[in-house]
Motif scaffolding. Sequence first.
Motif, PDB file in Angstrom:
ATOM      1  N   HIS A 410       0.638  -1.407   0.069  1.00  0.00           N
ATOM      2  CA  HIS A 410       0.226  -0.088  -0.151  1.00  0.00           C
ATOM      3  C   HIS A 410       0.842   1.222   0.014  1.00  0.00           C
ATOM      4  N   ALA A 411       1.863   1.426   0.973  1.00  0.00           N
ATOM      5  CA  ALA A 411       2.893   2.494   0.807  1.00  0.00           C
ATOM      6  C   ALA A 411       3.445   2.560  -0.288  1.00  0.00           C
ATOM      7  N   LEU A 412       3.972   1.572  -1.015  1.00  0.00           N
ATOM      8  CA  LEU A 412       4.732   1.614  -2.170  1.00  0.00           C
ATOM      9  C   LEU A 412       3.967   2.130  -3.289  1.00  0.00           C
ATOM     10  N   GLU A 413       2.753   1.566  -3.429  1.00  0.00           N
ATOM     11  CA  GLU A 413       1.989   2.102  -4.561  1.00  0.00           C
ATOM     12  C   GLU A 413       1.544   3.476  -4.244  1.00  0.00           C
ATOM     13  N   GLU A 414       1.197   4.217  -3.139  1.00  0.00           N
ATOM     14  CA  GLU A 414       0.906   5.424  -2.705  1.00  0.00           C
ATOM     15  C   GLU A 414       2.160   6.284  -3.269  1.00  0.00           C
ATOM     16  N   TRP A 415       3.304   5.697  -2.950  1.00  0.00           N
ATOM     17  CA  TRP A 415       4.447   6.723  -3.290  1.00  0.00           C
ATOM     18  C   TRP A 415       4.870   6.765  -4.693  1.00  0.00           C
ATOM     19  N   VAL A 416       4.557   5.465  -5.268  1.00  0.00           N
ATOM     20  CA  VAL A 416       4.846   5.678  -6.948  1.00  0.00           C
ATOM     21  C   VAL A 416       3.826   6.480  -7.632  1.00  0.00           C
ATOM     22  N   VAL A 417       2.648   6.398  -7.281  1.00  0.00           N
ATOM     23  CA  VAL A 417       1.505   7.335  -7.939  1.00  0.00           C
ATOM     24  C   VAL A 417       2.214   9.130  -7.629  1.00  0.00           C
ATOM     25  N   TYR A 418       2.437   9.187  -6.405  1.00  0.00           N
ATOM     26  CA  TYR A 418       2.889  10.482  -6.048  1.00  0.00           C
ATOM     27  C   TYR A 418       4.140  11.078  -6.743  1.00  0.00           C
ATOM     28  N   ILE A 419       4.972  10.179  -7.003  1.00  0.00           N
ATOM     29  CA  ILE A 419       6.283  10.547  -7.636  1.00  0.00           C
ATOM     30  C   ILE A 419       5.914  10.607  -9.059  1.00  0.00           C
ATOM     31  N   ILE A 420       5.122   9.940  -9.771  1.00  0.00           N
ATOM     32  CA  ILE A 420       4.769  10.047 -11.184  1.00  0.00           C
ATOM     33  C   ILE A 420       4.023  11.343 -11.108  1.00  0.00           C
ATOM     34  N   GLN A 421       2.985  11.714 -10.534  1.00  0.00           N
ATOM     35  CA  GLN A 421       2.108  12.788 -10.588  1.00  0.00           C
ATOM     36  C   GLN A 421       2.951  13.895 -10.353  1.00  0.00           C
ATOM     37  N   VAL A 422       4.056  14.193  -9.435  1.00  0.00           N
ATOM     38  CA  VAL A 422       4.926  15.208  -9.441  1.00  0.00           C
ATOM     39  C   VAL A 422       5.753  15.463 -10.657  1.00  0.00           C
ATOM     40  N   ALA A 423       6.300  14.267 -11.050  1.00  0.00           N
ATOM     41  CA  ALA A 423       7.125  14.327 -12.244  1.00  0.00           C
ATOM     42  C   ALA A 423       6.477  14.971 -13.433  1.00  0.00           C
ATOM     43  N   MET A 424       5.029  14.333 -13.783  1.00  0.00           N
ATOM     44  CA  MET A 424       4.460  14.660 -14.827  1.00  0.00           C
ATOM     45  C   MET A 424       3.955  16.085 -14.715  1.00  0.00           C
ATOM     46  N   ASN A 425       3.297  16.519 -13.602  1.00  0.00           N
ATOM     47  CA  ASN A 425       2.988  17.781 -13.367  1.00  0.00           C
ATOM     48  C   ASN A 425       4.074  18.958 -13.526  1.00  0.00           C
ATOM     49  N   ARG A 426       5.533  18.813 -13.189  1.00  0.00           N
ATOM     50  CA  ARG A 426       6.643  19.415 -13.509  1.00  0.00           C
ATOM     51  C   ARG A 426       6.996  19.799 -14.919  1.00  0.00           C
ATOM     52  N   VAL A 427       6.652  18.605 -15.536  1.00  0.00           N
ATOM     53  CA  VAL A 427       7.186  18.525 -16.854  1.00  0.00           C
ATOM     54  C   VAL A 427       5.986  19.197 -17.730  1.00  0.00           C
ATOM     55  N   HIS A 428       4.882  19.130 -17.482  1.00  0.00           N
ATOM     56  CA  HIS A 428       3.618  19.668 -18.063  1.00  0.00           C
ATOM     57  C   HIS A 428       3.729  21.178 -17.909  1.00  0.00           C
ATOM     58  N   THR A 429       3.997  21.733 -16.684  1.00  0.00           N
ATOM     59  CA  THR A 429       4.045  23.022 -16.341  1.00  0.00           C
ATOM     60  C   THR A 429       5.151  23.840 -17.194  1.00  0.00           C
ATOM     61  N   ILE A 430       6.223  23.081 -17.225  1.00  0.00           N
ATOM     62  CA  ILE A 430       7.216  23.670 -17.993  1.00  0.00           C
ATOM     63  C   ILE A 430       7.169  23.615 -19.545  1.00  0.00           C
ATOM     64  N   LYS A 431       6.575  22.566 -19.937  1.00  0.00           N
ATOM     65  CA  LYS A 431       6.130  22.747 -21.434  1.00  0.00           C
ATOM     66  C   LYS A 431       5.418  23.597 -21.956  1.00  0.00           C
TER      67      LYS A 431
END
Length: 544
Positions: A410-431
């Motif tokens: 459970h903790a690993l899945e929550e962390w994976v989703v969080y990391i993906i969201q942060v990375a994609m949101n950052r890239v989307h903002t820059i793009k």
Amino acid sequence: MHHILIIDDEVHAARGLQAGIGWSRLGIAAEHVHLAYSVQQGQELFKQFPISILICDIEMPQQNGMEMQEWVREHYPDTLTIFLTCHSDFVFLQRALQLSSFDYLLKPVDYEEIEQVIGKAQRQLAESKAKMSYEAMYDHYRKLWESQRPIVAERFWQGLLNRSFPSKPSVIAEQLSRHGLEHHPEVRYLPILLKIRRWYKILTQRDEQIMKYAISNAVQDGLQRAGKEAITVSLDNEQGLILFIVAAEGDHAVWSGLDDGGDMLIKFCNEHLYCDISLYVGTEVAISEVVNVVDKLIELNKNNIVQINTIIMLEEWREQPTKMPDVQWSQWLCWMKEQQEQLLFEHVSLYFNSWKQEQICIDAKGVEAFYQEFLQMIYTYLYQMGLHVNQVFDQKSLAGQSKEVLHSVHALEEWVVYIIQVAMNRVHTIKKSMTVVEKAVQYIKDHIGEQQLSREDIARHVYLNPDYLTRVFKKETGMSISDYMQQCRLDYAKRLLKETNQTISEIAVASGYSNISYFSTIFKKFTSLNPVDYRKQQRQNQAM
């Protein structure tokens, strides 16, 4: 069940509410709905029944609804009041708010509307009751925890388990004597490791200690009620130990009812102490063998990634080779680059659900491998998007939480989703804020492995004429598009040579070169080393 009181000097209005409101839909029995036609009658009913919700008209002769609320607030502060009035006067509303009424409705009242308000009042009453129950229990355990100190016996067991002294019978006997503790050689112990797997609420360090004490106290209460003799020992890292005392070898009576008691403890921790736990049951051993069994239980917990809120028997546990489901890392990376967030998260959820299948065997080693490969994918994604990892994450959020996330699906899945969201949101903002040239550069990095990548492809992506893009690109970067592509291919090849074990031919193709000989020639021209020598040099530097 809640009791409701309706006060209105208009008899038909009061009876209309009694008949028109769907009490059964609200879970309220008809006999629990009381009527009064004056403040005085209402006060008498308060003395007869535990009124939870008061529905009161404001405009009444003699004493009005405001006076009734003042009396209720003084004598029955937990009751919630819903005012009814024919006037939408601000003065009435202001006074109602001052008297802490729950809500304020205009006559004629819509039955559906008042049912919603009553339902909301019921939920607030339930939440208040739960909060009071939790606070009372918390205060009880806090006082117990503050008043208690570790007993001498626990200090002895902690010393034994922490290997402060050897587990030799003669040394143990000496330590027992030093602590003033009696021990009979024929007595055996059955160790049970209790591991807190996850807290549902964010707690301060002090609150965690109090809640851990509450768990220990719950264990002690259960043992006393069952008539079992045992010792509880606090361990580090969210772990505790229960040592059942067995009178003689093979005496399994001590274990009778364990499943029920363990299930009750798990349920209690889930519902009242806001945590998931696991229980690991060892084997009956002499005191000198306790440390070895506890070590096995700790190792068992380390390799238990999937099962929580369960009782796991050491004797029934069989180590099996790790069978990690395959991860489509290239597909996950592609979805990230294409901003296909929903599709990616659906597959992430399906992937972690596959871990819970009975035929899948996952241990700490397998989870660590997944963790490292996932980090590598994130590094690759950010590199291809033109970002350094430090521009997106701090060390704690990316690689500093391994202790927390590697021991729970459970903790690993929550962390994976969080990391993906942060990375994609950052890239989307820059793009969104990229210039045409920056978008062209990003497109080149995203398609670096395509051998036929041309300036026409790049121009088409940014909706510009190829000749015009060439001029703009050269002006802003100082390089032609072809030279820049060459540089990117070589930089990517150098990174693969340094960080992976791929063959030279595989790296050449991944970097956009179909001819290995040509790749080696170009590589040596720009680095003064052929690919093989460059890899050797980099690995020698890393080893130093």
